[in-house]
Design a protein around this motif. Structure first.
Motif, PDB file in Angstrom:
ATOM      1  N   HIS A   1       0.857  -1.186   0.000  1.00 41.61           N
ATOM      2  CA  HIS A   1       0.000   0.000   0.000  1.00 41.61           C
ATOM      3  C   HIS A   1       0.893   1.236   0.000  1.00 41.61           C
TER       4      HIS A   1
ATOM      5  N   ASN B   1      -7.916   4.033   5.410  1.00 45.86           N
ATOM      6  CA  ASN B   1      -7.464   2.876   4.637  1.00 45.86           C
ATOM      7  C   ASN B   1      -7.177   1.632   5.474  1.00 45.86           C
TER       8      ASN B   1
ATOM      9  N   GLU C   1      -8.255  -1.856   4.030  1.00 45.91           N
ATOM     10  CA  GLU C   1      -7.537  -2.134   2.784  1.00 45.91           C
ATOM     11  C   GLU C   1      -6.082  -2.524   3.061  1.00 45.91           C
TER      12      GLU C   1
ATOM     13  N   SER D   1      -5.978  -6.034   4.721  1.00 47.65           N
ATOM     14  CA  SER D   1      -6.301  -7.121   3.794  1.00 47.65           C
ATOM     15  C   SER D   1      -5.193  -7.326   2.761  1.00 47.65           C
ATOM     16  N   ARG D   2      -4.590  -6.252   2.291  1.00 50.15           N
ATOM     17  CA  ARG D   2      -3.492  -6.394   1.317  1.00 50.15           C
ATOM     18  C   ARG D   2      -2.287  -7.089   1.952  1.00 50.15           C
TER      19      ARG D   2
END
Length: 91
Positions: free
Chosen positions: A30, A58, A61, A64-65
């Motif tokens: 990210h 974020n 996100e 999860s990434r």
């Protein structure tokens, strides 16, 4: 032996990531992630930081990434260290 990194818990959120492979792809998961360094002498545990402003918008996100990356075994959000209470003479 190098000194541990200085962490600014007022401005950043810190994540520890346990890997089973090379950590070089972690900051690329990210754009807000910054690689801080390894945790002590543990070769498979690494500290990443995220500015608090980016974390609030974020968080899911980013988690999860990171969790979905190949070689990542565990991701933990670290809280700010708590002050220790000094024991008095009454003991």
């Amino acid at each position: 032996m190098s000194s541990p990194p200085i962490l600014d818990h007022n401005s950043n959120i810190y994540l520890t990531v346990t890997t089973s492979a090379s950590p070089y792809g972690l900051p690329n998961a990210h754009p807000s992630l910054i690689y801080v360094g390894p945790v002590g002498s543990l070769p498979d545990v690494h500290i990443l930081s995220v500015p608090k402003s980016a974390w609030t918008s974020n968080q899911s996100e980013i988690l999860s990434r990171l969790s979905g990356m190949e070689g990542v075994a565990n991701v933990e959000v670290q809280g700010a260290p708590r002050a220790r209470v000094k024991r008095g003479d009454e003991l």
